[in-house]
Design an enzyme around this catalytic site. Structure first.
Site, PDB file in Angstrom:
ATOM      1  N   SER A  40     -39.371  10.712 -14.899  1.00  0.00           N
ATOM      2  CA  SER A  40     -39.772  11.549 -13.769  1.00  0.00           C
ATOM      3  C   SER A  40     -39.308  12.998 -13.857  1.00  0.00           C
ATOM      4  O   SER A  40     -39.908  13.871 -13.240  1.00  0.00           O
ATOM      5  CB  SER A  40     -39.289  10.943 -12.448  1.00  0.00           C
ATOM      6  OG  SER A  40     -37.896  11.071 -12.335  1.00  0.00           O
ATOM      7  N   LYS A  83     -33.764  13.948  -8.928  1.00  0.00           N
ATOM      8  CA  LYS A  83     -34.961  14.715  -8.531  1.00  0.00           C
ATOM      9  C   LYS A  83     -34.583  16.165  -8.259  1.00  0.00           C
ATOM     10  O   LYS A  83     -33.417  16.496  -8.084  1.00  0.00           O
ATOM     11  CB  LYS A  83     -35.606  14.127  -7.267  1.00  0.00           C
ATOM     12  CG  LYS A  83     -35.988  12.673  -7.343  1.00  0.00           C
ATOM     13  CD  LYS A  83     -37.136  12.435  -8.271  1.00  0.00           C
ATOM     14  CE  LYS A  83     -37.448  10.931  -8.311  1.00  0.00           C
ATOM     15  NZ  LYS A  83     -38.240  10.569  -9.441  1.00  0.00           N
TER      16      LYS A  83
END
Length: 166
Positions: A40, A83
């Site tokens: 990610s 993230k």
């Protein structure tokens, strides 16, 4: 003889508890080394990269847009996710996927952040589970340690266009 052995044992246990407390405080409040997994955050962080995460920023509310953070997963509290912070409380963020023709926007509620992976096509992030409470942030990643050819501070987001200035 027994008194001597018990004395040594208790001294050893005392030192173990003391150093254990110091280590706990260091890892909880100062930071630690983290091994990242998953696609990610590519290309910024690759699978199995080793990074240093500092934890003081979260305690002093110094997290800013563009920072990469370690967060308790909103979907699975036993795991952590990595993230990038796209929006802070009160910020207007794009809530749609990059491939969507019509773009939708929303505001980040008080006490929350908006998180997205750098690899937008292969990231489960705030676009799926919504804004994340600030209290779930564990630390801020600021240095890549391994592989050595990538050693150094992390680069800016390849998705800078997703940061809205409103």
């Amino acid at each position: 003889m027994l008194r001597h052995a018990l004395g040594k044992t208790f001294r050893f246990l005392g030192y173990t508890v003391q150093y254990g407390c110091i280590a706990h405080c260091a890892f909880e409040y100062l930071g630690g080394i983290v091994v990242c997994s998953g696609p990610s955050m590519e290309p910024t962080i690759q699978n199995s990269d080793i990074v240093f995460s500092e934890n003081l920023s979260r305690h002093f509310y110094c997290i800013r847009k563009g920072d990469i953070v370690i967060v308790k997963s909103p979907n699975d509290p036993k795991s952590n996710i990595c993230k990038r912070v796209i929006g802070l409380e009160g910020d207007k963020v794009c809530t749609s996927n990059p491939s969507d023709f019509l773009k939708s926007h929303s505001y980040v509620p008080k006490g929350h952040v908006w998180l997205e992976g750098d690899n937008l096509r292969n990231s489960t992030d705030s676009r799926y589970y919504g804004p994340v409470p600030y209290g779930l942030i564990r630390g801020r990643i600021w240095l890549k340690i391994w592989p050595l050819n990538d050693f150094g501070f992390l680069r800016a987001s390849p998705n800078g266009h997703r940061f809205l200035d409103d």
